[in-house]
Each structure stands twice: as structure tokens, then as C-alpha cells.
Write a protein that holds these residues in place. Structure first.
Motif, PDB file in Angstrom:
ATOM      1  N   VAL A 134      -1.847   7.667  -2.002  1.00 33.59           N
ATOM      2  CA  VAL A 134      -2.298   6.437  -2.653  1.00 33.59           C
ATOM      3  C   VAL A 134      -3.641   6.662  -3.329  1.00 33.59           C
ATOM      4  CG1 VAL A 134      -2.890   4.014  -2.279  1.00 33.59           C
ATOM      5  CG2 VAL A 134      -1.038   5.066  -0.963  1.00 33.59           C
ATOM      6  N   ARG A 135      -3.788   6.026  -4.513  1.00 34.78           N
ATOM      7  CA  ARG A 135      -5.027   6.097  -5.278  1.00 34.78           C
ATOM      8  C   ARG A 135      -5.550   4.686  -5.524  1.00 34.78           C
ATOM      9  NH1 ARG A 135      -2.372   9.976  -9.951  1.00 34.78           N
ATOM     10  NH2 ARG A 135      -1.641  11.649  -8.545  1.00 34.78           N
ATOM     11  N   GLU A 136      -6.807   4.623  -5.850  1.00 35.28           N
ATOM     12  CA  GLU A 136      -7.404   3.316  -6.171  1.00 35.28           C
ATOM     13  C   GLU A 136      -6.712   2.722  -7.396  1.00 35.28           C
ATOM     14  OE1 GLU A 136     -11.551   3.978  -6.733  1.00 35.28           O
ATOM     15  OE2 GLU A 136     -11.995   4.164  -4.595  1.00 35.28           O
ATOM     16  N   LEU A 155      -4.867  -1.796   1.774  1.00 34.96           N
ATOM     17  CA  LEU A 155      -5.840  -2.498   0.938  1.00 34.96           C
ATOM     18  C   LEU A 155      -7.088  -1.651   0.733  1.00 34.96           C
ATOM     19  CD1 LEU A 155      -6.994  -4.933  -0.548  1.00 34.96           C
ATOM     20  CD2 LEU A 155      -7.638  -5.903   1.682  1.00 34.96           C
ATOM     21  N   LYS A 156      -7.569  -1.012   1.774  1.00 32.67           N
ATOM     22  CA  LYS A 156      -8.769  -0.188   1.660  1.00 32.67           C
ATOM     23  C   LYS A 156      -8.541   1.021   0.759  1.00 32.67           C
ATOM     24  CE  LYS A 156     -10.748  -1.465   6.147  1.00 32.67           C
ATOM     25  NZ  LYS A 156     -11.193  -0.976   7.482  1.00 32.67           N
ATOM     26  N   MET A 157      -7.294   1.451   0.623  1.00 31.30           N
ATOM     27  CA  MET A 157      -6.999   2.611  -0.225  1.00 31.30           C
ATOM     28  C   MET A 157      -6.899   2.248  -1.698  1.00 31.30           C
ATOM     29  SD  MET A 157      -4.110   4.511   2.122  1.00 31.30           S
ATOM     30  CE  MET A 157      -4.304   4.590   3.903  1.00 31.30           C
ATOM     31  N   ILE A 158      -6.452   1.037  -2.024  1.00 29.94           N
ATOM     32  CA  ILE A 158      -6.208   0.696  -3.434  1.00 29.94           C
ATOM     33  C   ILE A 158      -7.341  -0.113  -4.055  1.00 29.94           C
ATOM     34  CG2 ILE A 158      -3.724   0.806  -3.107  1.00 29.94           C
ATOM     35  CD1 ILE A 158      -5.234  -2.612  -3.601  1.00 29.94           C
ATOM     36  N   ALA A 159      -8.225  -0.684  -3.247  1.00 32.94           N
ATOM     37  CA  ALA A 159      -9.271  -1.560  -3.764  1.00 32.94           C
ATOM     38  C   ALA A 159     -10.314  -0.766  -4.547  1.00 32.94           C
ATOM     39  CB  ALA A 159      -9.945  -2.318  -2.619  1.00 32.94           C
ATOM     40  N   LYS A 215       5.242   0.393 -11.482  1.00 30.69           N
ATOM     41  CA  LYS A 215       5.810   1.331 -10.526  1.00 30.69           C
ATOM     42  C   LYS A 215       4.959   1.351  -9.251  1.00 30.69           C
ATOM     43  CE  LYS A 215       9.454   2.905 -12.582  1.00 30.69           C
ATOM     44  NZ  LYS A 215      10.807   2.729 -11.982  1.00 30.69           N
ATOM     45  N   VAL A 216       5.642   1.543  -8.146  1.00 34.40           N
ATOM     46  CA  VAL A 216       4.994   1.494  -6.837  1.00 34.40           C
ATOM     47  C   VAL A 216       4.710   2.906  -6.358  1.00 34.40           C
ATOM     48  CG1 VAL A 216       5.307   0.778  -4.436  1.00 34.40           C
ATOM     49  CG2 VAL A 216       6.133  -0.686  -6.305  1.00 34.40           C
ATOM     50  N   ARG A 217       3.495   3.080  -5.795  1.00 33.42           N
ATOM     51  CA  ARG A 217       3.109   4.398  -5.304  1.00 33.42           C
ATOM     52  C   ARG A 217       3.617   4.644  -3.888  1.00 33.42           C
ATOM     53  NH1 ARG A 217       0.825   8.599  -8.079  1.00 33.42           N
ATOM     54  NH2 ARG A 217      -0.709   7.169  -9.000  1.00 33.42           N
ATOM     55  N   LEU A 218       3.645   3.609  -3.054  1.00 32.18           N
ATOM     56  CA  LEU A 218       4.033   3.808  -1.656  1.00 32.18           C
ATOM     57  C   LEU A 218       4.701   2.561  -1.108  1.00 32.18           C
ATOM     58  CD1 LEU A 218       2.253   5.652   1.150  1.00 32.18           C
ATOM     59  CD2 LEU A 218       2.743   3.253   1.562  1.00 32.18           C
TER      60      LEU A 218
END
Length: 309
Positions: A134-136, A155-159, A215-218
Motif C-alpha cells: 500500500v502507498r499513500e 488508514l495510516k498507510m494511505i493518509a 483501481k484498488v491496491r489491497l
């Protein structure tokens, strides 16, 4: 009456003590004289058989003094201890305790080692793997939000400052959504919480909540029952397989489907076995599928990762 004669064993006008001392030094190979040489007081310093070397100054001005090794009766020569070594009672030098322990492994490697050693839960291993995917600013899905711990981790990974990332979290139980919302209230600020959208729905319909063209990453599945909730309310193998198929359609290349399957409750092992049978038939040209399972803990959770090429 016979005349007395005297026998002189040293040259005239010489000191007999110094004369015989020098003669004994000449015979230093003799075993008898070697006992006499053991006392340095019998000889002048200039003719001592084992003179002490003067210390040599180092480049930094310090002086290092190391006495010469002296032979012992057993024929063994004692050697000065090496730096950072410990002298054991036997007289041998041990360096085992002077070797620093290896540093902890970073990231997922360290978490995996702790998992292998029984020091990490399966869910935390999954979180560690997510961080490498996952990326921001990404769009991710928590297909079974439960008490919200996976939702919070995502949430902490994408914010980020762009506020483009989204976490779509869903569950069929109202109490699960309430618990997730309460956890977010206590863990993040209101601006960050706005990046999470909660849905009371079955995860088979996850494709309906993702905007067109996104598109969804995870996609994360944490199966079984709600911890602290009704244990009769569990995920079912038929709906879980449909949800995995839905996740495959919206997942981008390089994305991941993460599944934590619990086999200790009624129906859990059947669900895992059907997931295993389904994922093992996915084409390897498009998917890399693997599982992490404890062999001697038959009731331990099983991790399944589906990576889309």
C-alpha cells in the motif's frame, strides 16, 4: 719445610667478582649456570640474559607496554588477552561474550522472524506485508472491518496531504461498524477519519462502493466471527468465495488480496479448505498465491496472500 704457593684464577689488577660474573654469562647454556641466571641481582643490568624492552611511542603519543612472553615449566607460553576478550578460569581467552548480538531485522523480515518464533500474531504479520504494498493516496478495502483494527492500520498507510486515499470498510453487523467508528474517533483526527467510509453490507458487493475507473491496491479479509461478539455470526465459505472473486475484478496489477482464515471454530476449517482449493487453481501467469501455516498448531490462524501480477 716446603714453601707455600698461591693459585690465582683471575687476571691481576681485576675485580674477581666481575670476572667470574662474566664467565658465568658465557656459560649460560649450562644447566647449572641457568639456575644462577634466574636471579637478576647477580648480574649487572647491561648483561641481563632477558632484558626488558623499552616501550615504543605510538603515533598518537600513547605508550603501549607488553611484556615479552616467558616460557613456563610446561612449555606453554602465556599470551596477553586480546582486546574485548574475557579470561576464563582455565586461562584461555573467550571472545563469545564480546561479540555483540545481531541487530533486529527491519520491517517485514523482523516480523516474520517473530511470527516463526511465536512472538507475533497472524494479523500483525498481515499488516507488515501490507506496508510493502500500500502507498499513500491508494484506495483499499477492509472487507470485514470487525472492531476496526485493520481499518485503522490501512488508514495510516494511505493518509497523506493530498487526501486522495480512501478506505472502504464494510460489515454485516451493526455493532462492528459502531466499534470501528469509535476506534477511529479515539485514534485519528476528524480530517483523517473522513478518508474512511463505512458500509453496512455484505462484502460480495464491494464492487458497488468503488467509484468507476478507480483501481484498488489491497483488499483485506479477516474471517471468522467478531471478537467479543456473537460467535454464531461467522463468515461463510460460499459468500467468502464470491467476495474474493469480486476483489479480483477491482484489484489493480501489483495489488494484494490478504486473507486471515480461522480454523478453530465450527465451519472455519471448511471455509479455509475451500479458499485453499479455489486459490490453488488461479493461473500462475496472473497470480502468485501463498499461505503461512503453523504445522504443529492445528488451530492457529492461516495467512493467505494473493498477489496480482
Amino acid at each position: 719445610m716446603a714453601a707455600a704457593t698461591s693459585l690465582r684464577l683471575y687476571p691481576p689488577n681485576s675485580n674477581p667478582l666481575i670476572f667470574f660474573s662474566r664467565k658465568m654469562v658465557q656459560f649460560r647454556g649450562n644447566s647449572f649456570f641457568s639456575t644462577l641466571r634466574s636471579s637478576s641481582s647477580r648480574f649487572p643490568t647491561s648483561v641481563h640474559p632477558n632484558p626488558i624492552r623499552k616501550p615504543k611511542p605510538k603515533s598518537n603519543g600513547a605508550v603501549s607496554v607488553h611484556p615479552n612472553p616467558k616460557p613456563k615449566p610446561s612449555g606453554i607460553v602465556s599470551v596477553r588477552p586480546i582486546p574485548n576478550g574475557n579470561l576464563e578460569p582455565s586461562g584461555l581467552v573467550s571472545i563469545a561474550s564480546s561479540i555483540p548480538p545481531p541487530p533486529p531485522l527491519p520491517g517485514v523480515e523482523g516480523v516474520m522472524m517473530e511470527y516463526i518464533c511465536g512472538q507475533r500474531r497472524a494479523t500483525l504479520v498481515a499488516h507488515s506485508v501490507w506496508k510493502h504494498i500500500v502507498r499513500e493516496g491508494d484506495t483499499v478495502i477492509d472487507a470485514t472491518c470487525g472492531n476496526g483494527h485493520d481499518t485503522l492500520a490501512l488508514l495510516k498507510m494511505i493518509a497523506d496531504d493530498t487526501r486522495k486515499g480512501r478506505v472502504y470498510a464494510m460489515d454485516v453487523q451493526k455493532v462492528a461498524l459502531e466499534n470501528t467508528s469509535l476506534l477511529l474517533d479515539h485514534s485519528v483526527n476528524p480530517d483523517e477519519k473522513e478518508l474512511v467510509e463505512l458500509f453496512s453490507m455484505c462484502h460480495t458487493q464491494m464492487g458497488d462502493v468503488v467509484p468507476d475507473g478507480v483501481k484498488v491496491r489491497l483488499v483485506a479479509f479477516n474471517l471468522g466471527y467478531l471478537p467479543g461478539g456473537d460467535k454464531k455470526m461467522i463468515t461463510r465459505s460460499d459468500t467468502t468465495l464470491l467476495a474474493i472473486e469480486a476483489a479480483q475484478k477491482i484489484l489493480m496489477p501489483g495489488g494484494l488480496i490478504s486473507i486471515v482464515a480461522y480454523v478453530g471454530h465450527l465451519g472455519g476449517r471448511e471455509e479455509f479448505e475451500k479458499i485453499e482449493a479455489f486459490t490453488s487453481k488461479l493461473p500462475f501467469e496472473s497470480w502468485n498465491c501463498c499461505k503461512l501455516q503453523m504445522l504443529n498448531r492445528p488451530l492457529a490462524p492461516v495467512l493467505v496472500f494473493l498477489f496480482k501480477r
